[in-house]
Design an enzyme around this catalytic site. Structure first.
Site, mmCIF file in Angstrom:
data_model
loop_
_atom_site.group_PDB
_atom_site.id
_atom_site.type_symbol
_atom_site.label_atom_id
_atom_site.label_comp_id
_atom_site.label_asym_id
_atom_site.label_seq_id
_atom_site.Cartn_x
_atom_site.Cartn_y
_atom_site.Cartn_z
ATOM 1 C CD GLU A 70 -9.711 1.952 0.695
ATOM 2 O OE1 GLU A 70 -8.780 2.771 0.763
ATOM 3 O OE2 GLU A 70 -9.556 0.732 0.829
ATOM 4 C CG ASP B 192 -2.201 0.706 1.057
ATOM 5 O OD1 ASP B 192 -2.327 1.486 0.096
ATOM 6 O OD2 ASP B 192 -3.110 0.487 1.870
ATOM 7 C CD GLU C 35 -7.190 1.716 -3.254
ATOM 8 O OE1 GLU C 35 -8.113 2.052 -2.494
ATOM 9 O OE2 GLU C 35 -5.996 1.956 -2.997
#
Length: 767
Positions: free
Chosen positions: A437, A382, A431
């Protein structure tokens, strides 16, 4: 075996030795040559790239489809530290070849690919003699070009003139650029879009045709691109993340890509992957897509709680989801125990990392082997949040390292896919989208994604987020995002309790695959609706999401084969989700009532008399005393080769085993599997007992071991303990009362998988 191969037309074999063959004619650089133009037609000539050299020595590229201009001729070229290769160029020559590619993906909208492209290389020279090659490829799906600097010296690239010209009034669906690609897409026009930078991919409609602009084959050799736009102009120019990019001799840039055609063709396009390098993995058998239970969005603190993570594992095991993602907050003091707990239940663990925890290389060289030894299945990495060349070089390193350690990957806070999943098939999703989210779900935005971001690769939207309070979507819309949004790993965003409180939603989600053999757009308009049909094996699924008022959607069924099918539809009802069934043929139209901003999912299974549900691969629950090997599998996977019916494991090919044989006694019925292997069958709560003889098959040349385990809905019902090759024939029995899914698993008993050929002889149910 390799997962891809490239075939070239025999008549053009001489072109294979280099990215571009020798020019057909070489006038002296700077010679006075009149403006020249060429065409590069796709095989079949539906798409044509127009290449020209103007009187000023500027190269232009345009794209036509079906005889109509989609992208008008627009300047291209490079500026380097020593040369301006955007003007004053002279033509040297042209060479060409036909490129045929057949390859298989581990993820995506179409697993098996077969493409045919026309490639032409145009060679030009600057006044000082520097050579620039423009390589153009055209297929039925669109056109692309890249630059090659064939000299041996390293070069600094300072910018590109690469551009695409659109009619000013062309409708566009654009993403204001951020390095994580999570901004909100906007609908605008080519000229009316605000000045600034826009992220790939960008979609435009031109007189009923569509053009999706993006790039392909980006790695650490170069810097990531974006589209730069001046207010009032219909031209979009490629800008780079770095002011200067260092490139080695023989440099080839990423492809500048235009997918063109009607909306169905753009949605189904594989052009970005077609332009990427072939797979670098010699074996992809360990790469396994599937559903993932993910806790962080619903419960930010949960990844710090091993007890709660075990509950997510139990949920995944109950519903045959193969993975649980443990996000930010986990601790190495308890993760190995959780991994072991999950493996006992047939569930793999994925671990979250901030990218800096895997940088520099020495750190990832220590961390990745450690978690591999724990038994971790993959990683979510991430917050890279950059398209710079330095970040692309980091991607190069992490891709090699995770592949070496057989760890699958999900990139978050990441760049948009540019063909990486073809080259590195263990990358299951990215992503690079404004997903659930963000906690602001909008139907109009959701209906843009299938035609933009998801065209270029798997998209980790994290679907089915019922917990989002600020959403204008229905529950059926949320479930349908699982089908409409493609992702090799589907990370579901809600709590187990939320799903089990919606059993109709959970049933559909559990049945949906995450990879597809075929995808067709049934109808759509970005910002309005997206209805797709997808095939996995011999089963079709259709589903749609809408940003419209309530209506009845007429689903044509021409994608089905011959015969009758049970159509089982999940949709919004007046009191929540409901399920409806109807027997249909391919000539029928399925009328589906859709709520405002709603959705639906329909499964199609071959119809036989008395069939009332497509649940668990469309099978009714077994009756009598059936052999397990005569029942269809809900799921099956072997540790070396497939699970065999009524035969021993043999080797890696299907059907290569011999008769089942334990301690020199042969059996006509049963299952043969190699540890770690398992097979699941649907009981539907209708069976009370399971019985089998167990042992290591006599075919193994050296001693093997296995532990035989029987699971019901993810709960361990019976276990054999360690069984050796020399052990006498043993039996195993389990009470299966109330069990929906029975799973038979043979583990390696903790000492490695060599020669662990496990037989479930005369495996039988009492129903």
């Amino acid at each position: 075996m390799p997962v891809s191969r490239i075939l070239f037309a025999p008549a053009l074999a001489a072109a294979l030795a280099a990215p571009s063959a020798a020019p057909s004619a070489v006038p002296s650089a700077g010679a006075d040559i009149a403006p020249t133009s060429w065409t590069v037609p796709a095989p079949g000539a539906a798409v044509v790239a127009d290449v020209a050299l103007t009187a000023a020595g500027t190269i232009t590229v345009g794209v036509r489809q079906g005889g109509a201009t989609v992208l008008a001729p627009s300047p291209v070229g490079l500026v380097t530290g020593g040369d301006d290769l955007t003007a004053g160029l002279s033509y040297l020559g042209r060479s060409g070849r036909t490129v045929r590619q057949r390859y298989t993906m581990t993820t995506g909208k179409q697993l098996d690919r077969d493409t045919l492209q026309t490639e032409s290389t145009f060679s030009f020279a600057a006044a000082g003699g520097t050579r620039l090659d423009l390589v153009v490829r055209v297929s039925a799906q669109g056109a692309a070009y890249r630059y090659v600097l064939p000299g041996p010296q390293s070069v600094v690239v300072k910018g590109e003139a690469s551009s695409w010209a659109l009619p000013p009034d062309a409708t566009g669906w654009l993403l204001p650029y951020t390095p994580n690609y999570e901004a909100t897409r906007i609908e605008t026009t080519a000229a009316g879009a605000p000045a600034g930078d826009y992220g790939f991919p960008a979609l435009f409609e031109v007189a009923g045709r569509y053009a999706l602009l993006t790039e392909a084959d980006l790695d650490g050799r170069y810097s990531g691109g974006r589209l730069t736009h001046a207010a009032g102009s219909g031209t979009y120019t490629v800008g780079l993340a770095d002011a200067e990019v260092e490139v080695a001799g023989g440099f080839a840039s990423p492809w500048r890509v235009a997918v063109v055609g009607d909306l169905a063709a753009v949605t189904a396009s594989t052009l970005v992957d077609d332009l990427a390098p072939p797979s670098r993995l010699p074996d992809t058998g360990w790469v396994r897509p599937g559903a993932v239970a993910w806790s962080w969005m619903a419960e930010h603190a949960s990844p710090r709680d091993p007890a709660r993570m075990r509950e997510y594992v139990d949920f995944a095991a109950r519903h045959r989801w193969p993975y649980v993602l443990v996000d930010e907050g986990w601790d190495r003091s308890w993760v190995p125990e959780l991994v072991a707990y999950a493996r006992e239940r047939g569930v793999g663990i994925i671990l979250w990392f901030h990218w800096t925890a895997l940088d520099p290389p020495a750190e990832r060289d220590e961390t990745l082997p450690m978690i591999r030894d724990w038994g971790v299945a993959g990683v979510k990495v991430d917050f890279m949040d950059s398209d710079s060349q330095a970040t692309m070089r980091w991607y190069d390193g992490i891709l090699r390292a995770t592949a070496d350690n057989r760890l699958m990957v999900n990139f978050h806070g990441a760049t948009v896919p540019r063909g990486m999943a073809r080259t590195w098939p263990h990358v299951l999703t990215f992503e690079a989208v404004r997903g659930a989210e963000q906690f602001t779900t909008r139907a109009a935005t959701n209906t843009m994604f299938p035609f933009t971001r998801n065209v270029v690769g798997s998209m980790d939207y994290t679907p089915a987020a019922f917990l989002v309070a600020d959403r204008d979507t229905t529950d059926a819309h949320e479930v349908a995002t699982w089908l409409v949004f493609e992702s090799g790993w589907q990370h579901t965003a809600d709590r187990p309790e939320a799903y089990e409180a919606r059993p109709q939603a959970l049933l559909t989600m559990t049945e949906l695959p995450t990879v597809w053999h075929e995808t067709r757009l049934l109808s759509g308009r970005p910002g309005v609706e997206a209805v797709l049909a997808r095939r996995h094996g011999d089963r079709w699924y259709a589903g749609g999401i809408f940003a419209r008022a309530a209506h009845t959607y007429p689903a044509g069924l021409g994608f089905l084969g011959e015969g009758r099918f049970l159509a089982e539809t999940l949709r919004d009802g007046p009191d929540g989700l409901l399920r409806e069934t109807r027997v249909v043929r391919r000539t029928d139209t399925l009328a589906v009532p859709v709520a405002a901003n709603g959705g639906f999912v329909t499964a199609f299974c071959p119809y036989t008399e008395g069939l009332t549900s497509c649940d668990r691969a469309g099978r009714a629950r077994p009756a009598g005393t059936p052999w397990v090997s005569d029942l269809p599998f809900v799921a099956a996977a072997g540790g070396w080769g497939p699970v065999e019916r009524d035969r021993s494991n043999g080797e890696r090919a299907a059907g290569d085993g011999g008769p089942l044989s334990i301690r020199f006694r042969t059996f006509g019925k049963g299952l043969g599997m190699h540890a770690d292997g398992q097979a699941s069958v649907w009981l539907g709560g209708g069976c009370t007992r399971f019985d089998a003889h167990i042992g290591i098959d006599d075919e193994v040349p050296e001693p093997g071991t296995a532990e035989f385990r029987v699971y019901g809905d993810g709960r361990l019902l019976a276990t054999s303990g360690r069984v050796h090759s020399w052990d006498a024939l043993r039996s195993i029995t389990a009470d299966t009362t109330g069990v929906n899914v029975l799973t038979l698993r043979a583990t390696d008993a903790g000492d490695g998988i060599n020669f662990d050929h496990a037989d479930w002889a005369e495996a039988r149910l009492t129903c």
